[in-house]
Scaffold this motif. Structure first.
Motif, PDB file in Angstrom:
ATOM      1  N   CYS A 227       2.492  -5.888   3.497  1.00 26.76           N
ATOM      2  CA  CYS A 227       3.477  -4.796   2.809  1.00 26.76           C
ATOM      3  C   CYS A 227       2.521  -3.685   2.147  1.00 26.76           C
ATOM      4  O   CYS A 227       2.142  -3.991   1.114  1.00 26.76           O
ATOM      5  N   LYS A 228       2.500  -2.415   2.527  1.00 27.08           N
ATOM      6  CA  LYS A 228       1.722  -1.566   1.704  1.00 27.08           C
ATOM      7  C   LYS A 228       2.622  -0.677   1.256  1.00 27.08           C
ATOM      8  O   LYS A 228       3.555  -0.213   1.843  1.00 27.08           O
ATOM      9  N   ASN A 229       2.427  -0.422   0.052  1.00 29.53           N
ATOM     10  CA  ASN A 229       3.019   0.683  -0.717  1.00 29.53           C
ATOM     11  C   ASN A 229       2.585   1.941  -0.703  1.00 29.53           C
ATOM     12  O   ASN A 229       2.759   2.835  -1.798  1.00 29.53           O
ATOM     13  N   GLU A 230       1.883   2.304   0.170  1.00 26.76           N
ATOM     14  CA  GLU A 230       1.365   3.783   0.438  1.00 26.76           C
ATOM     15  C   GLU A 230       2.324   4.692   0.977  1.00 26.76           C
ATOM     16  O   GLU A 230       2.705   4.324   2.032  1.00 26.76           O
ATOM     17  N   PRO A 231       2.322   5.825   0.585  1.00 22.95           N
ATOM     18  CA  PRO A 231       3.169   6.755   1.269  1.00 22.95           C
ATOM     19  C   PRO A 231       2.721   7.067   2.695  1.00 22.95           C
ATOM     20  O   PRO A 231       1.550   7.375   2.873  1.00 22.95           O
TER      21      PRO A 231
END
Length: 173
Positions: free
Chosen positions: A20-24
């Motif tokens: 799970c990446k928190n990059e926009p």
């Protein structure tokens, strides 16, 4: 058995959190950039017109704030270019004293801005060839605006010209 379930849950959570990446996303970044540009445009636009009209700083109509091909959509002919645009608005500063220009509301989307405004002043000088009447005016209007690269590129004003001319005493009520 309980320990195995906890270990399995722990491993699953670890895998999920790692993947799970928190990059926009690119769309998120594009929207954020557009929102920042709109906020900057609105701030520049409102402060520029406040200075031009209320503080009578006509020289702010320049290539720093306006696109060199600034266009005032007008009838019978558009007014194009900084020099012509500045000359047009100089009529308001020459024609009226005791001016209060209020931006009642301003909002936008993308490179477009809508401004609801009120103009008050006393007609004490020549205004587009109309000699001073000494009359007070109080008129509301709306301006549709297009921005380009952080500069004002096009405007189109809408106001009740009949009411304006009646307030000036040019047309009977």
């Amino acid at each position: 058995m309980k320990t195995l379930k906890l270990l399995t849950i722990s491993v699953l959570l670890s895998v999920l959190l790692t993947n799970c990446k928190n990059e926009p996303s690119a769309d998120d970044l594009r929207l954020e950039t557009a929102d920042k540009q709109l906020k900057a445009n609105l701030k520049m636009y409102t402060s520029t017109w406040d200075e031009i009209i209320n503080k009578r700083k006509i020289d702010l109509i320049n290539d720093t704030n306006f696109d060199h091909n600034i266009t005032l959509v007008s009838n019978p002919k558009n007014i194009v270019g900084i020099k012509e645009f500045k000359a047009y608005y100089q009529n308001y500063l020459t024609g009226f004293s005791h001016v209060t220009f209020t931006i009642t509301d301003v909002f936008g989307q993308g490179d477009k801005i809508v401004k609801h405004w009120n103009f008050k002043g006393q007609h004490t000088g020549d205004f587009f060839g109309i000699p001073a009447t000494g009359k007070e005016v109080n008129i509301d209007g709306v301006t549709l605006v297009k921005m380009k690269n952080g500069k004002i590129a096009q405007e189109q004003d809408f106001m009740d010209n009949l009411e304006f001319m009646q307030q000036l005493g040019m047309i009977p009520k």
